[in-house]
Design a protein around this motif. Structure first.
Motif, mmCIF file in Angstrom:
data_model
loop_
_atom_site.group_PDB
_atom_site.id
_atom_site.type_symbol
_atom_site.label_atom_id
_atom_site.label_comp_id
_atom_site.label_asym_id
_atom_site.label_seq_id
_atom_site.Cartn_x
_atom_site.Cartn_y
_atom_site.Cartn_z
ATOM 1 N N LEU A 35 88.114 97.037 90.225
ATOM 2 C CA LEU A 35 88.333 96.650 88.864
ATOM 3 C C LEU A 35 87.473 97.312 87.776
ATOM 4 O O LEU A 35 87.775 97.980 86.745
ATOM 5 N N ALA A 36 86.181 97.365 88.167
ATOM 6 C CA ALA A 36 85.147 97.850 87.295
ATOM 7 C C ALA A 36 85.285 99.297 87.130
ATOM 8 O O ALA A 36 85.330 99.837 86.292
ATOM 9 N N MET A 37 85.510 99.917 88.299
ATOM 10 C CA MET A 37 85.601 101.591 88.431
ATOM 11 C C MET A 37 86.771 102.004 87.387
ATOM 12 O O MET A 37 86.835 103.060 86.850
ATOM 13 N N MET A 38 87.790 101.129 87.404
ATOM 14 C CA MET A 38 89.024 101.538 86.675
ATOM 15 C C MET A 38 88.593 101.544 85.105
ATOM 16 O O MET A 38 89.382 102.458 84.552
ATOM 17 N N ILE B 220 75.989 99.922 86.722
ATOM 18 C CA ILE B 220 74.644 99.503 87.021
ATOM 19 C C ILE B 220 74.655 98.618 88.362
ATOM 20 O O ILE B 220 75.543 97.551 88.265
ATOM 21 N N GLY B 221 74.256 99.049 89.355
ATOM 22 C CA GLY B 221 74.192 98.153 90.693
ATOM 23 C C GLY B 221 72.846 97.463 90.590
ATOM 24 O O GLY B 221 71.576 98.056 90.665
ATOM 25 N N LEU B 222 73.066 96.079 90.870
ATOM 26 C CA LEU B 222 71.741 95.309 90.993
ATOM 27 C C LEU B 222 71.698 94.753 92.349
ATOM 28 O O LEU B 222 72.681 94.259 92.890
ATOM 29 N N ARG B 223 70.503 94.661 92.808
ATOM 30 C CA ARG B 223 70.180 94.143 94.105
ATOM 31 C C ARG B 223 69.242 93.216 94.360
ATOM 32 O O ARG B 223 67.966 94.118 94.004
ATOM 33 N N GLN B 224 68.953 92.194 94.569
ATOM 34 C CA GLN B 224 67.818 91.270 94.502
ATOM 35 C C GLN B 224 67.036 91.439 93.088
ATOM 36 O O GLN B 224 65.744 91.633 93.455
ATOM 37 N N GLY B 225 67.415 91.501 92.051
ATOM 38 C CA GLY B 225 66.801 91.783 90.863
ATOM 39 C C GLY B 225 66.405 92.910 90.420
ATOM 40 O O GLY B 225 65.728 93.251 89.594
ATOM 41 N N VAL C 262 69.661 99.315 91.622
ATOM 42 C CA VAL C 262 69.543 100.217 92.830
ATOM 43 C C VAL C 262 70.626 101.370 92.513
ATOM 44 O O VAL C 262 70.684 102.371 93.291
ATOM 45 N N TYR C 263 71.335 101.168 91.270
ATOM 46 C CA TYR C 263 72.373 102.332 91.250
ATOM 47 C C TYR C 263 72.465 102.219 89.491
ATOM 48 O O TYR C 263 72.581 101.243 89.145
ATOM 49 N N ASP C 264 72.536 103.425 89.038
ATOM 50 C CA ASP C 264 72.960 103.641 87.422
ATOM 51 C C ASP C 264 73.592 105.069 87.329
ATOM 52 O O ASP C 264 72.888 106.056 87.635
ATOM 53 N N GLY C 265 74.828 104.903 87.420
ATOM 54 C CA GLY C 265 75.430 106.386 87.231
ATOM 55 C C GLY C 265 77.025 106.050 87.026
ATOM 56 O O GLY C 265 77.508 104.893 86.449
ATOM 57 N N SER C 266 77.708 106.978 86.976
ATOM 58 C CA SER C 266 79.355 106.941 86.495
ATOM 59 C C SER C 266 79.988 106.341 87.664
ATOM 60 O O SER C 266 79.673 106.290 88.898
ATOM 61 N N PRO C 267 81.108 105.752 87.587
ATOM 62 C CA PRO C 267 81.916 105.078 88.776
ATOM 63 C C PRO C 267 82.522 106.330 89.726
ATOM 64 O O PRO C 267 82.526 105.814 91.027
ATOM 65 N N ALA C 268 82.297 107.231 89.258
ATOM 66 C CA ALA C 268 82.984 108.462 90.085
ATOM 67 C C ALA C 268 81.857 108.703 91.157
ATOM 68 O O ALA C 268 82.171 108.928 92.588
ATOM 69 N N LEU D 184 80.158 106.617 92.931
ATOM 70 C CA LEU D 184 79.948 105.231 93.591
ATOM 71 C C LEU D 184 80.554 105.314 94.836
ATOM 72 O O LEU D 184 81.570 104.994 95.102
ATOM 73 N N ASN D 185 79.979 105.915 95.624
ATOM 74 C CA ASN D 185 80.597 106.295 97.191
ATOM 75 C C ASN D 185 80.072 105.066 98.065
ATOM 76 O O ASN D 185 79.483 104.169 97.591
ATOM 77 N N ALA D 186 80.663 105.204 99.284
ATOM 78 C CA ALA D 186 80.448 104.165 100.326
ATOM 79 C C ALA D 186 78.952 103.889 100.411
ATOM 80 O O ALA D 186 78.607 102.937 100.680
ATOM 81 N N ALA D 187 78.142 104.959 100.476
ATOM 82 C CA ALA D 187 76.652 105.004 100.760
ATOM 83 C C ALA D 187 75.939 104.080 99.830
ATOM 84 O O ALA D 187 75.302 103.341 99.916
ATOM 85 N N ARG D 188 76.452 104.493 98.565
ATOM 86 C CA ARG D 188 75.841 103.850 97.567
ATOM 87 C C ARG D 188 76.273 102.270 97.371
ATOM 88 O O ARG D 188 75.458 101.288 97.027
ATOM 89 N N LEU D 189 77.619 102.057 97.666
ATOM 90 C CA LEU D 189 77.766 100.648 97.738
ATOM 91 C C LEU D 189 77.179 99.685 98.644
ATOM 92 O O LEU D 189 76.865 98.691 98.493
ATOM 93 N N THR D 190 76.864 100.608 100.030
ATOM 94 C CA THR D 190 76.191 99.852 101.119
ATOM 95 C C THR D 190 74.801 99.633 100.550
ATOM 96 O O THR D 190 74.294 98.534 100.786
ATOM 97 N N GLU D 191 74.368 100.639 99.630
ATOM 98 C CA GLU D 191 72.941 100.337 99.189
ATOM 99 C C GLU D 191 72.686 98.953 98.272
ATOM 100 O O GLU D 191 72.022 98.210 98.121
ATOM 101 N N ILE D 192 73.921 98.861 97.460
ATOM 102 C CA ILE D 192 74.004 97.630 96.589
ATOM 103 C C ILE D 192 74.290 96.421 97.401
ATOM 104 O O ILE D 192 73.704 95.373 97.169
#
Lengths: 287, 271
Positions: free
Chosen positions: A208-211, A217-222, A225-231, A233-241
């Motif tokens: 929904l966010a990507m739409m 912005i991806g946040l993990r443990q405060g 860990v990600y700051d960029g366009s939704p385009a 945001l691939n599987a590797a980056r989602l795994t990172e978040i």
């Protein structure tokens, strides 16, 4: 426009919710803040209007420092920051109109607000906003008589009547069904575009966010860990978040990247809940 | 441990052996204490009078069975006074209790270190003294009459309403409060928009409930001279006019019945 510098929040329980977060939001930018539960998303936006007191770090809104403001000047600052909540946070026993007008409390004195004597211009603006969000028929209803989608529209109108410079939006769709969620997201994004409003949207639903947003912005443990366009945001980056999971269907495939955002017309036409459509019924029968 | 493994068989019990033993011990001590207290009370009682009591009760009842109905019109006015004492006393109590409750609730008090304990002290001291004793003191201070009764009822009600209300304030949902704070509202505006609408039904419910109790309490205030039907009751008992006492009892019963009905209706309307 909004600048966050080295923002750190450690709760009295010892939990480190935010760990030196740096973030810049430019005018009119709509940002989705994603991350697992407990990543500090809520804490981050609550630090901006100081519902949560930051432990360390500084925040500016248009060159005016928010951190360090005291009572009266903090209240004046809060007038400039609109907030929308997950469970709508309406005052159930007040009417829709009273709930919307409560967005003006920072601008008028106690006795005027106590006797509900709001300025004529505020009331006109409230009517306009209720019409804009599509619930002008509900003015006199009590908030607890409304459906989830309608309540969130009241919440949006309450935030907008403040004439804010930025919107903080905490899980706006987490309590709504998928269709209403899309309508609400579309409404928020449209309203931001109309008036050049910046917004930070905490959201669980990555798809929904990507739409709807231009920056994630991806946040993990405060930590960011990600700051960029939704385009991107691939599987590797989602795994990172979020950590390891099967991201097929959530992450953008290469060929998907060109797809346009849904137009307003597609999503926003059924502003008020429509009766069940034939298509929906057919699907139920078929299954 | 409630789960024990014996020979590969898992066995679950509600409590382990030690907990079971403790419970038995509590029961044993409790029973022993009860028996000791009973034998003490028994030794203090003049049993001759107790055995005599059914005959005495019958005697008293037989003097009360023919009510003196024409006495009724003489107690109408005191009855009206009684209702007024209860109603005005409750009203005064509510008006004073509301700000005290806001000062005592830990989410609305201006100072947890100083003002909250003070507000709690007011609530506790009001609650710890029965309205009849308040009336006794007030009659001594300001002389007999309805006013002493009204204030006695109010003083007792402050603690009752204050306590229930501050507990309700502490339990309000925090989300709307946060939302109102986020609009830049002042503390008083947060109270009046975020918290007051949430506790309003409770305020009304508690007030009506207390009014209902106060009607019953106001009927005895006359015993110490604080106005109301209690004066007639005491006079009738002193004159051994038991047929008048019956009329007063019936009048009180009817009043309490009506007040109970009204308060039930009001509370029902609020839910």
């Amino acid at each position: 426009m909004l600048t966050i510098e080295q923002l750190t929040k450690r709760y009295s329980t010892g939990d480190l919710a935010l760990d030196s977060v740096d973030l810049q939001v430019t005018k009119g930018q709509v940002i989705a803040l994603i991350g697992p539960s407990g990543a500090g998303k809520s804490t981050l936006i609550r630090c901006v209007n100081r519902l949560v007191e930051p432990t360390h770090g500084r925040i500016w809104l248009n060159n005016e420092q928010i951190t360090g403001l005291r009572s009266r000047s903090l209240r004046r600052m809060r007038c400039r920051i609109g907030m929308i909540f997950q469970e709508y946070a309406l005052v159930e026993r007040l009417t829709v109109m009273e709930n919307v007008l409560s967005g003006r409390l920072g601008y008028i004195g106690f006795w005027r607000s106590f006797f509900r004597r709001f300025p004529e211009t505020d009331i006109e603006r409230a009517f306009d906003l209720l019409e804009r969000v599509g619930i002008e028929d509900m003015v006199d209803k009590r908030a607890d008589a409304l459906s989830g989608g309608q309540r969130q529209r009241v919440g949006i109108a309450r935030a907008l009547i403040q004439n804010p410079e930025i919107l903080l939006i905490d899980e706006p769709t987490a309590s709504l069904d998928p269709k209403t969620s899309r309508q609400i997201m579309q409404l928020i994004v449209d309203l931001c575009r109309e008036s050049g409003l910046a917004a930070i949207i905490n959201i669980h639903d990555v798809q929904l966010a990507m739409m709807f947003v231009e920056r994630v912005i991806g946040l993990r443990q405060g930590r960011v860990v990600y700051d960029g366009s939704p385009a991107q945001l691939n599987a590797a980056r989602l795994t990172e978040i979020y950590g390891e999971a099967d991201w097929t269907g959530t992450a953008r495939e290469e060929q998907d990247e060109q797809r346009d955002l849904p137009t307003s017309a597609e999503v926003i036409v059924p502003l008020i809940e429509l009766p069940e459509t034939g298509v929906g019924r057919q699907r139920v029968v078929g299954s | 441990m409630p789960v024990t493994v014996t020979g590969g068989q898992r066995c679950w019990q509600r409590r382990d052996r030690a907990a079971q033993l403790r419970i038995w011990l509590v029961w044993l001590v409790g029973t022993a204490l009860f028996m000791a207290a009973w034998s003490f009370i028994s030794a203090q009682t003049i049993w001759m009078f107790v055995w005599d009591s059914p005959a005495q009760a019958y005697d008293l009842a037989s003097r009360m069975v023919n009510p003196r109905w024409d006495y009724f019109e003489r107690i109408l006015w005191p009855l009206w006074d009684t209702i007024n004492i209860a109603t005005l006393g409750t009203l005064l109590g509510v008006i004073i209790a509301i700000p005290i409750a806001f000062l005592a609730a830990h989410n609305t008090t201006p100072s947890r270190a100083l003002i909250r304990p003070l507000a709690l002290l007011i609530i506790v001291s009001s609650r710890s003294i029965n309205s009849l004793i308040w009336a006794l003191l007030l009659v001594l201070i300001m002389g007999p009459g309805i006013l002493a009764g009204i204030i006695a009822i109010a003083l007792r009600s402050i603690g009752f309403i204050g306590k229930l209300l501050y507990e309700a304030i502490e339990e309000v949902s925090n989300e709307p409060v946060e939302a109102i704070e986020a609009t830049g509202a002042s503390r008083m505006q947060v109270l009046s928009y975020g918290i007051w609408p949430q506790v309003l039904p409770t305020v009304a419910g508690i007030s009506v409930y207390r009014w209902d109790i106060n009607i019953r309490e106001a009927t005895v205030l006359g015993l110490v001279g604080a106005g109301g039907i209690g004066i007639q009751l005491q006079a009738s008992i002193n004159n051994l006019a038991w047929n008048q006492v019956t009329v007063i009892f019936l009048a009180i019963l009817a009043t309490v019945f009506v007040s109970e009905w009204i308060s039930a209706r009001v509370r029902h309307a609020l839910i």
